[in-house]
Write a protein that holds these residues in place. Structure first.
Motif, PDB file in Angstrom:
ATOM      1  N   ARG A  24       0.757  -1.206  -0.013  1.00  0.00           N
ATOM      2  CA  ARG A  24       0.002  -0.077   0.119  1.00  0.00           C
ATOM      3  C   ARG A  24       0.887   1.259   0.096  1.00  0.00           C
ATOM      4  O   ARG A  24       0.626   2.354  -0.694  1.00  0.00           O
ATOM      5  N   VAL A  25       1.858   1.111   0.979  1.00  0.00           N
ATOM      6  CA  VAL A  25       2.822   2.261   0.846  1.00  0.00           C
ATOM      7  C   VAL A  25       3.514   2.481  -0.648  1.00  0.00           C
ATOM      8  O   VAL A  25       3.722   3.733  -1.136  1.00  0.00           O
ATOM      9  N   LEU A  26       3.730   1.535  -1.316  1.00  0.00           N
ATOM     10  CA  LEU A  26       4.293   1.696  -2.649  1.00  0.00           C
ATOM     11  C   LEU A  26       3.354   2.399  -3.497  1.00  0.00           C
ATOM     12  O   LEU A  26       3.730   3.008  -4.255  1.00  0.00           O
ATOM     13  N   ARG A  27       2.077   1.878  -3.371  1.00  0.00           N
ATOM     14  CA  ARG A  27       1.180   2.509  -4.310  1.00  0.00           C
ATOM     15  C   ARG A  27       0.789   3.935  -4.118  1.00  0.00           C
ATOM     16  O   ARG A  27       0.769   4.533  -4.954  1.00  0.00           O
ATOM     17  N   LEU A  28       1.076   3.979  -2.869  1.00  0.00           N
ATOM     18  CA  LEU A  28       0.681   5.506  -2.529  1.00  0.00           C
ATOM     19  C   LEU A  28       1.921   6.466  -2.510  1.00  0.00           C
ATOM     20  O   LEU A  28       1.411   7.432  -3.000  1.00  0.00           O
ATOM     21  N   GLU A  29       2.955   5.766  -2.835  1.00  0.00           N
ATOM     22  CA  GLU A  29       4.230   6.774  -3.012  1.00  0.00           C
ATOM     23  C   GLU A  29       3.890   6.997  -4.483  1.00  0.00           C
ATOM     24  O   GLU A  29       4.517   7.999  -4.979  1.00  0.00           O
ATOM     25  N   ASP A  30       3.566   5.828  -5.385  1.00  0.00           N
ATOM     26  CA  ASP A  30       3.376   6.159  -6.957  1.00  0.00           C
ATOM     27  C   ASP A  30       2.303   7.100  -6.972  1.00  0.00           C
ATOM     28  O   ASP A  30       2.418   7.950  -7.920  1.00  0.00           O
TER      29      ASP A  30
END
Length: 246
Positions: A65-71
């Motif tokens: 989720r963090v990676l998706r949010l960062e994207d």
């Protein structure tokens, strides 16, 4: 128990066996407790393993989720930068449109002059444009020192008072649109004839240009005080030929 050195009796043996049996029972009890503790430890270990698996699974999901949010954040930053750039372009376009509108308004007012303090009809009487024009012509003779012939020969497209109803104690300005720009300039350049009087004459400009000119007037006065050649043209101050804008 028998004396030392004597052969143990059956009674002595039974006593010892009873003591040993009691100790064995205690050991068995402790062993059962140990077994229970061991089972509880095994259950605890299993629970810990399950918790660790759940934790790892949740940690992995959180990381995803963090990676998706960062994207998404990166995408939002890019979009925000594009919006900021677009807003800056729109602001420039708006300012350009304002400048164009002000210029067009100024062009439509190019042949206009504003005359102050010219008496108007008192009380509730409504001053007609014809009366206002007649008063202006007489004003040009008495205040501007034009001959009656010249004042009569001037041609106007329109002469009227400033918008609004007459107010006791206040005199509305006269706005005159000359038919010929050279006539307008001839009258405007005679403004020095008004020195020492209550009368004034001004060029008409849109509000934005008037505001800029007001901001430049102190600089113009200071430049003139220093002996420099300074004058206003539209929304620009010229000091010894160098343009200065508000």
């Amino acid at each position: 128990m028998a004396d030392k050195g004597a052969e143990p009796t059956i009674r002595d043996v039974m006593v010892l066996l009873t003591a040993v049996s009691s100790r064995l029972q205690c050991l068995e009890t402790k062993m059962s407790v140990m077994d229970s503790i061991e089972k509880r430890m095994e259950n605890f270990e299993n629970d810990m393993k399950r918790l660790w698996v759940v934790h790892e699974d949740r940690a992995k999901k959180v990381e995803e989720r963090v990676l998706r949010l960062e994207d998404k954040v990166d995408g939002v930053d890019i979009h925000a930068a594009e919006l900021v750039e677009r807003v800056q372009v729109l602001v420039k376009e708006r300012d350009t449109l304002r400048e164009d509108v002000s210029y067009l308004q100024s062009q439509s007012m190019r042949s206009n002059l504003i005359f102050t303090s010219v008496p108007e009809a008192a009380g509730s009487d409504i001053e007609t444009p014809e009366v206002t024009e007649a008063k202006l012509r007489q004003h040009l003779v008495s205040a501007f020192k034009l001959t009656q012939e010249v004042a009569t020969s001037l041609r106007f497209e329109r002469v009227h008072r400033s918008p609004g109803s007459p107010t006791p104690g206040k005199i509305r300005n006269i706005i005159a649109k000359f038919s010929f720009f050279k006539d307008r300039e001839m009258v405007r350049k005679m403004w020095k004839e008004l020195d020492g009087t209550e009368y004034r004459v001004f060029e008409q400009f849109p509000p934005e240009v008037v505001m800029r000119r007001r901001q430049l007037v102190p600089k113009m006065k200071e430049a003139r005080r220093l002996g420099k050649r300074a004058y206003l043209a539209y929304d620009t101050l010229y000091i010894d030929g160098n343009p200065v804008r508000a």
